[in-house]
Enzyme design. Structure first.
Site, PDB file in Angstrom:
ATOM      1  N   ARG A  41      11.923  -2.120  11.614  1.00 27.11           N
ATOM      2  CA  ARG A  41      10.537  -1.709  12.777  1.00 27.11           C
ATOM      3  C   ARG A  41      10.781  -2.891  14.142  1.00 27.11           C
ATOM      4  O   ARG A  41       9.982  -4.149  13.368  1.00 27.11           O
ATOM      5  CB  ARG A  41       9.629  -0.761  11.504  1.00 27.11           C
ATOM      6  CG  ARG A  41       9.941  -0.073  10.898  1.00 27.11           C
ATOM      7  CD  ARG A  41       9.151   0.727   9.967  1.00 27.11           C
ATOM      8  NE  ARG A  41       7.222  -0.763  10.749  1.00 27.11           N
ATOM      9  CZ  ARG A  41       6.631  -0.087   9.805  1.00 27.11           C
ATOM     10  NH1 ARG A  41       6.596   0.051   8.005  1.00 27.11           N
ATOM     11  NH2 ARG A  41       5.523  -0.118   9.948  1.00 27.11           N
ATOM     12  N   LYS A  75       0.615  -1.511   0.028  1.00 33.50           N
ATOM     13  CA  LYS A  75      -0.223  -0.500   0.153  1.00 33.50           C
ATOM     14  C   LYS A  75       0.995   1.830  -0.277  1.00 33.50           C
ATOM     15  O   LYS A  75       1.000   2.105  -1.082  1.00 33.50           O
ATOM     16  CB  LYS A  75      -0.639  -0.065   1.392  1.00 33.50           C
ATOM     17  CG  LYS A  75      -2.143  -1.083   1.255  1.00 33.50           C
ATOM     18  CD  LYS A  75      -2.888  -0.662   2.648  1.00 33.50           C
ATOM     19  CE  LYS A  75      -2.449  -0.982   3.547  1.00 33.50           C
ATOM     20  NZ  LYS A  75      -1.633  -2.550   3.908  1.00 33.50           N
ATOM     21  N   ARG A  91       0.245  -8.929  13.232  1.00 33.70           N
ATOM     22  CA  ARG A  91      -0.056  -7.922  12.597  1.00 33.70           C
ATOM     23  C   ARG A  91      -1.331  -8.914  12.019  1.00 33.70           C
ATOM     24  O   ARG A  91      -2.433  -7.837  11.289  1.00 33.70           O
ATOM     25  CB  ARG A  91       0.565  -7.404  11.729  1.00 33.70           C
ATOM     26  CG  ARG A  91       1.245  -5.873  12.754  1.00 33.70           C
ATOM     27  CD  ARG A  91       2.180  -5.687  11.912  1.00 33.70           C
ATOM     28  NE  ARG A  91       2.066  -4.408  10.722  1.00 33.70           N
ATOM     29  CZ  ARG A  91       3.211  -4.093  10.562  1.00 33.70           C
ATOM     30  NH1 ARG A  91       4.233  -4.689  10.081  1.00 33.70           N
ATOM     31  NH2 ARG A  91       3.081  -3.435   8.923  1.00 33.70           N
ATOM     32  N   ARG A 101      12.299  -6.542   5.381  1.00 29.47           N
ATOM     33  CA  ARG A 101      12.549  -5.202   5.500  1.00 29.47           C
ATOM     34  C   ARG A 101      13.374  -3.998   6.495  1.00 29.47           C
ATOM     35  O   ARG A 101      13.050  -4.380   7.798  1.00 29.47           O
ATOM     36  CB  ARG A 101      10.801  -4.360   5.605  1.00 29.47           C
ATOM     37  CG  ARG A 101      10.717  -3.331   5.059  1.00 29.47           C
ATOM     38  CD  ARG A 101       9.818  -2.387   4.939  1.00 29.47           C
ATOM     39  NE  ARG A 101       8.848  -2.327   5.582  1.00 29.47           N
ATOM     40  CZ  ARG A 101       7.578  -2.204   6.169  1.00 29.47           C
ATOM     41  NH1 ARG A 101       6.745  -2.227   4.956  1.00 29.47           N
ATOM     42  NH2 ARG A 101       6.685  -2.535   6.641  1.00 29.47           N
ATOM     43  N   ARG A 159      -9.469   0.910   8.576  1.00 27.79           N
ATOM     44  CA  ARG A 159      -8.636  -0.635   8.755  1.00 27.79           C
ATOM     45  C   ARG A 159      -9.686  -1.203   9.123  1.00 27.79           C
ATOM     46  O   ARG A 159      -9.861  -2.360   9.950  1.00 27.79           O
ATOM     47  CB  ARG A 159      -7.161  -0.330   9.670  1.00 27.79           C
ATOM     48  CG  ARG A 159      -6.041   0.366   8.785  1.00 27.79           C
ATOM     49  CD  ARG A 159      -5.755  -0.611   9.954  1.00 27.79           C
ATOM     50  NE  ARG A 159      -3.596  -0.014   9.150  1.00 27.79           N
ATOM     51  CZ  ARG A 159      -2.553   0.020   9.252  1.00 27.79           C
ATOM     52  NH1 ARG A 159      -2.773   0.450  10.761  1.00 27.79           N
ATOM     53  NH2 ARG A 159      -1.704  -0.320   8.960  1.00 27.79           N
TER      54      ARG A 159
END
Length: 214
Positions: free
Chosen positions: A160, A16, A171, A127, A92
């Site tokens: 992160r 996204k 998540r 990531r 969300r």
């Protein structure tokens, strides 16, 4: 010329943010990223930022009352300037979607970035980002030429907290329970378009431009 606002739906890691940033460069549309807003609050160590940091690092979503107010202010500011925008990371939940409806938010399409869960887990676990310039890297698709350091400013890259394996799993569980029902919500409104996000970014962007440009 883009004549519609966009809502993006998809799993964490479905692309996204990347797709939004690419569209912003190619068109007159403005990206509203709740994640970026939250990270700015955290960076500035505001009272709200400290609260958000605890929530985000646990893998949970920021409560609706906080997110709704931030998004409403951004939307109203852009509408005054007659600018079209992308909502990246909002809504969300069904409650957030209903909140948007209450703002008379009508001229939009919903793009669902469909992706395989195993691809998401791999993307997020690989990531890394630079805490100084905020540039994001991926060990497979966009590896820093100076890994484990940023190729721009040579700051050591970090991951992160919510990209750690356990937080990623949480998540995805939260997405399944809270966000996935939005697919049916917007399908019933005839607003939903599904895009295969397992593909090359250029193909994804092309398909979306075909939807939003007259």
């Amino acid at each position: 010329m883009v004549n519609k606002n966009i809502i993006f739906l998809g799993m964490p890691g479905s692309g996204k943010g990347t797709v939004s940033a690419n569209l912003e460069k190619k068109t007159n549309i403005v990206q509203i990223s709740t994640g970026d807003i939250f990270r700015e609050e955290i960076k500035n160590k505001t009272k709200l930022g400290i609260e958000i940091q605890k929530i985000v690092e646990s893998g949970s979503y920021v409560p609706d009352n906080i997110t709704n107010e931030i998004v409403k202010n951004k939307i109203f500011a852009l509408e005054k300037e007659n600018k079209k925008f992308i909502l990246d990371g909002f809504p969300r939940t069904i409650h957030q979607a209903q909140f948007l409806d209450g703002l008379n938010f009508n001229n939009y399409v919903v793009i669902y970035l469909s992706i395989d869960a195993d691809v998401v887990i791999k993307r997020l676990s690989e990531r890394f980002f630079c805490p100084k310039c905020k540039r994001t890297y991926n060990l497979s698709s966009f590896r820093s030429k100076k890994h484990p350091y940023c190729e721009i400013d040579e700051t050591q890259l970090i991951q992160r907290a919510d990209d750690q394996p356990e937080a990623v799993k949480k998540r995805l569980d939260v997405y399944e329970n809270q966000t996935k029902p939005l697919i049916d919500f917007y399908k019933d409104k005839n607003k939903l378009f599904t895009i295969d996000s397992n593909r090359n970014i250029d193909l994804i962007i092309k398909d979306i431009l075909d939807i939003i440009i007259d």
